[in-house]
Write a protein that holds these residues in place. Structure first.
Motif, PDB file in Angstrom:
ATOM      1  N   VAL A 139       0.863  -1.181   0.000  1.00  0.00           N
ATOM      2  CA  VAL A 139       0.000   0.000   0.000  1.00  0.00           C
ATOM      3  C   VAL A 139       0.903   1.236   0.000  1.00  0.00           C
ATOM      4  O   VAL A 139       1.785   1.373   0.844  1.00  0.00           O
ATOM      5  CB  VAL A 139      -0.916   0.022   1.247  1.00  0.00           C
ATOM      6  N   TRP A 140       0.668   2.123  -0.970  1.00  0.00           N
ATOM      7  CA  TRP A 140       1.357   3.402  -1.023  1.00  0.00           C
ATOM      8  C   TRP A 140       0.386   4.490  -0.588  1.00  0.00           C
ATOM      9  O   TRP A 140      -0.764   4.500  -1.026  1.00  0.00           O
ATOM     10  CB  TRP A 140       1.846   3.700  -2.439  1.00  0.00           C
ATOM     11  N   VAL A 141       0.849   5.406   0.253  1.00  0.00           N
ATOM     12  CA  VAL A 141      -0.014   6.466   0.782  1.00  0.00           C
ATOM     13  C   VAL A 141       0.581   7.822   0.397  1.00  0.00           C
ATOM     14  O   VAL A 141       1.780   8.058   0.559  1.00  0.00           O
ATOM     15  CB  VAL A 141      -0.143   6.361   2.319  1.00  0.00           C
ATOM     16  N   LEU A 142      -0.279   8.689  -0.129  1.00  0.00           N
ATOM     17  CA  LEU A 142       0.071  10.080  -0.414  1.00  0.00           C
ATOM     18  C   LEU A 142      -0.742  10.944   0.534  1.00  0.00           C
ATOM     19  O   LEU A 142      -1.972  10.866   0.553  1.00  0.00           O
ATOM     20  CB  LEU A 142      -0.313  10.468  -1.839  1.00  0.00           C
ATOM     21  N   GLU A 143      -0.061  11.759   1.324  1.00  0.00           N
ATOM     22  CA  GLU A 143      -0.757  12.656   2.240  1.00  0.00           C
ATOM     23  C   GLU A 143      -0.379  14.078   1.860  1.00  0.00           C
ATOM     24  O   GLU A 143       0.785  14.476   1.940  1.00  0.00           O
ATOM     25  CB  GLU A 143      -0.367  12.367   3.682  1.00  0.00           C
ATOM     26  N   ALA A 144      -1.368  14.862   1.410  1.00  0.00           N
ATOM     27  CA  ALA A 144      -1.147  16.247   1.000  1.00  0.00           C
ATOM     28  C   ALA A 144      -1.770  17.172   2.026  1.00  0.00           C
ATOM     29  O   ALA A 144      -2.899  16.950   2.466  1.00  0.00           O
ATOM     30  CB  ALA A 144      -1.763  16.488  -0.374  1.00  0.00           C
ATOM     31  N   THR A 145      -1.022  18.210   2.408  1.00  0.00           N
ATOM     32  CA  THR A 145      -1.526  19.200   3.359  1.00  0.00           C
ATOM     33  C   THR A 145      -1.161  20.600   2.859  1.00  0.00           C
ATOM     34  O   THR A 145      -0.225  20.768   2.079  1.00  0.00           O
ATOM     35  CB  THR A 145      -0.924  19.001   4.761  1.00  0.00           C
ATOM     36  N   ILE A 146      -1.900  21.587   3.345  1.00  0.00           N
ATOM     37  CA  ILE A 146      -1.598  22.975   3.019  1.00  0.00           C
ATOM     38  C   ILE A 146      -0.672  23.517   4.098  1.00  0.00           C
ATOM     39  O   ILE A 146      -0.950  23.395   5.293  1.00  0.00           O
ATOM     40  CB  ILE A 146      -2.883  23.827   2.957  1.00  0.00           C
ATOM     41  N   ASP A 147       0.446  24.134   3.667  1.00  0.00           N
ATOM     42  CA  ASP A 147       1.396  24.719   4.606  1.00  0.00           C
ATOM     43  C   ASP A 147       1.844  26.067   4.041  1.00  0.00           C
ATOM     44  O   ASP A 147       2.579  26.108   3.045  1.00  0.00           O
ATOM     45  CB  ASP A 147       2.588  23.787   4.811  1.00  0.00           C
ATOM     46  N   ASP A 148       1.406  27.165   4.655  1.00  0.00           N
ATOM     47  CA  ASP A 148       1.735  28.532   4.223  1.00  0.00           C
ATOM     48  C   ASP A 148       1.403  28.762   2.747  1.00  0.00           C
ATOM     49  O   ASP A 148       2.195  29.312   1.989  1.00  0.00           O
ATOM     50  CB  ASP A 148       3.224  28.836   4.473  1.00  0.00           C
ATOM     51  N   GLY A 149       0.256  28.294   2.295  1.00  0.00           N
ATOM     52  CA  GLY A 149      -0.183  28.519   0.919  1.00  0.00           C
ATOM     53  C   GLY A 149       0.436  27.582  -0.103  1.00  0.00           C
ATOM     54  O   GLY A 149       0.173  27.715  -1.291  1.00  0.00           O
ATOM     55  N   ALA A 150       1.257  26.638   0.350  1.00  0.00           N
ATOM     56  CA  ALA A 150       1.868  25.658  -0.556  1.00  0.00           C
ATOM     57  C   ALA A 150       1.345  24.270  -0.215  1.00  0.00           C
ATOM     58  O   ALA A 150       0.838  24.023   0.884  1.00  0.00           O
ATOM     59  CB  ALA A 150       3.385  25.683  -0.412  1.00  0.00           C
ATOM     60  N   ILE A 151       1.483  23.366  -1.154  1.00  0.00           N
ATOM     61  CA  ILE A 151       1.046  21.988  -0.934  1.00  0.00           C
ATOM     62  C   ILE A 151       2.259  21.158  -0.536  1.00  0.00           C
ATOM     63  O   ILE A 151       3.235  21.070  -1.281  1.00  0.00           O
ATOM     64  CB  ILE A 151       0.398  21.394  -2.208  1.00  0.00           C
ATOM     65  N   MET A 152       2.193  20.573   0.642  1.00  0.00           N
ATOM     66  CA  MET A 152       3.258  19.689   1.128  1.00  0.00           C
ATOM     67  C   MET A 152       2.770  18.249   0.973  1.00  0.00           C
ATOM     68  O   MET A 152       1.656  17.925   1.392  1.00  0.00           O
ATOM     69  CB  MET A 152       3.583  19.986   2.593  1.00  0.00           C
ATOM     70  N   ILE A 153       3.594  17.395   0.391  1.00  0.00           N
ATOM     71  CA  ILE A 153       3.190  16.013   0.140  1.00  0.00           C
ATOM     72  C   ILE A 153       4.165  15.072   0.826  1.00  0.00           C
ATOM     73  O   ILE A 153       5.383  15.202   0.673  1.00  0.00           O
ATOM     74  CB  ILE A 153       3.131  15.717  -1.366  1.00  0.00           C
ATOM     75  N   GLU A 154       3.626  14.147   1.595  1.00  0.00           N
ATOM     76  CA  GLU A 154       4.414  13.093   2.230  1.00  0.00           C
ATOM     77  C   GLU A 154       3.971  11.765   1.640  1.00  0.00           C
ATOM     78  O   GLU A 154       2.779  11.525   1.451  1.00  0.00           O
ATOM     79  CB  GLU A 154       4.193  13.092   3.743  1.00  0.00           C
ATOM     80  N   THR A 155       4.931  10.908   1.363  1.00  0.00           N
ATOM     81  CA  THR A 155       4.626   9.579   0.846  1.00  0.00           C
ATOM     82  C   THR A 155       5.196   8.520   1.778  1.00  0.00           C
ATOM     83  O   THR A 155       6.225   8.744   2.421  1.00  0.00           O
ATOM     84  CB  THR A 155       5.218   9.376  -0.565  1.00  0.00           C
ATOM     85  N   ARG A 156       4.514   7.380   1.827  1.00  0.00           N
ATOM     86  CA  ARG A 156       5.001   6.283   2.658  1.00  0.00           C
ATOM     87  C   ARG A 156       4.352   4.989   2.191  1.00  0.00           C
ATOM     88  O   ARG A 156       3.351   5.010   1.492  1.00  0.00           O
ATOM     89  CB  ARG A 156       4.732   6.525   4.137  1.00  0.00           C
ATOM     90  N   THR A 157       4.950   3.885   2.604  1.00  0.00           N
ATOM     91  CA  THR A 157       4.316   2.579   2.357  1.00  0.00           C
ATOM     92  C   THR A 157       3.799   2.055   3.681  1.00  0.00           C
ATOM     93  O   THR A 157       4.324   2.395   4.744  1.00  0.00           O
ATOM     94  CB  THR A 157       5.306   1.564   1.748  1.00  0.00           C
ATOM     95  N   GLU A 158       2.751   1.261   3.580  1.00  0.00           N
ATOM     96  CA  GLU A 158       2.166   0.667   4.765  1.00  0.00           C
ATOM     97  C   GLU A 158       1.964  -0.809   4.499  1.00  0.00           C
ATOM     98  O   GLU A 158       1.795  -1.228   3.344  1.00  0.00           O
ATOM     99  CB  GLU A 158       0.824   1.320   5.101  1.00  0.00           C
ATOM    100  N   PRO A 159       1.962  -1.608   5.564  1.00  0.00           N
ATOM    101  CA  PRO A 159       1.726  -3.043   5.369  1.00  0.00           C
ATOM    102  C   PRO A 159       0.259  -3.291   5.009  1.00  0.00           C
ATOM    103  O   PRO A 159      -0.626  -2.491   5.312  1.00  0.00           O
ATOM    104  CB  PRO A 159       2.056  -3.649   6.727  1.00  0.00           C
ATOM    105  N   LEU A 160       0.022  -4.388   4.334  1.00  0.00           N
ATOM    106  CA  LEU A 160      -1.345  -4.773   4.008  1.00  0.00           C
ATOM    107  C   LEU A 160      -2.093  -5.116   5.280  1.00  0.00           C
ATOM    108  O   LEU A 160      -1.554  -5.734   6.188  1.00  0.00           O
ATOM    109  CB  LEU A 160      -1.356  -5.974   3.068  1.00  0.00           C
ATOM    110  N   THR A 161      -3.342  -4.712   5.347  1.00  0.00           N
ATOM    111  CA  THR A 161      -4.127  -5.037   6.526  1.00  0.00           C
ATOM    112  C   THR A 161      -5.187  -6.054   6.216  1.00  0.00           C
ATOM    113  O   THR A 161      -5.608  -6.251   5.152  1.00  0.00           O
ATOM    114  CB  THR A 161      -4.816  -3.780   7.085  1.00  0.00           C
TER     115      THR A 161
END
Length: 193
Positions: free
Chosen positions: A171-193
């Motif tokens: 599982v690949w996860v993309l987490e996008a958040t707003i930070d000072d008017g810019a888009i910050m993106i964090e990516t990570r893998t997670e184990p299958l549940t």
């Protein structure tokens, strides 16, 4: 004398070949109906063009499958996109089509030519996603899973979006958040549940 005879036979052979090729070419023109040497046709006048019969080949209300799935009559006009907010939804995004929705719940395109926006595209092994900040809100424009993956929206708020691309392996996860008017993106893998 024999060299003179050879030269004479060579010239006669060339003449016979030229006559033969002219005969073959004129035979081909005859088979084509003489259209090769015909004069060009005169152009039609405006009155003659107006008198030509007009036949409508296809009905304007054709029902055909769309690339995004579903059947909807096409009338040749542009259709409104599905810019529906995916808030509190676990529905798949990307290649699955959309569920039936209330026509009044559709909103106009959040990113138009007169709307200032910040756009970011993120890529992981599981797929691609595009995010935009429009009027202070973070919106998912599209998510396209890679082959063998399925895209799902995990969590949605006005300032953050979490998309997951899952397969039978990971599982690949993309987490996008707003930070000072810019888009910050964090990516990570997670184990299958």
């Amino acid at each position: 004398m024999s060299s003179m005879r050879q030269r004479l036979l060579l010239v006669v052979g060339w003449i016979a070949a030229a006559v033969g090729s002219v005969l073959v070419a004129s035979g081909a023109v005859a088979v084509a109906g003489g259209q090769v040497l015909d004069r060009p046709l005169r152009p039609l006048t405006a009155a003659e063009v107006a008198a030509l019969p007009v036949v409508q080949a296809v009905s304007p209300d054709i029902v055909e499958p769309h690339a995004s799935g579903g059947l909807e009559p096409t009338t040749g006009e542009t259709t409104e996109g599905s810019a529906v907010d995916a808030a509190d939804s676990d529905e798949s995004v990307g290649t699955g089509g959309s569920t039936a929705e209330d026509p009044e719940s559709r909103v106009a395109d959040p990113v138009g030519p007169n709307v200032p926006a910040v756009v970011e595209i993120a890529s992981v092994e599981g797929g691609l996603a595009s995010f935009v900040i429009s009027e202070g809100r973070l919106i998912l424009l599209w998510a396209t899973p890679s082959a063998g993956y399925v895209a799902q929206t995990r969590a949605v708020t006005d300032t953050s979006l979490t998309i997951q691309f899952s397969s039978s392996l990971n599982v690949w996860v993309l987490e996008a958040t707003i930070d000072d008017g810019a888009i910050m993106i964090e990516t990570r893998t997670e184990p299958l549940t």
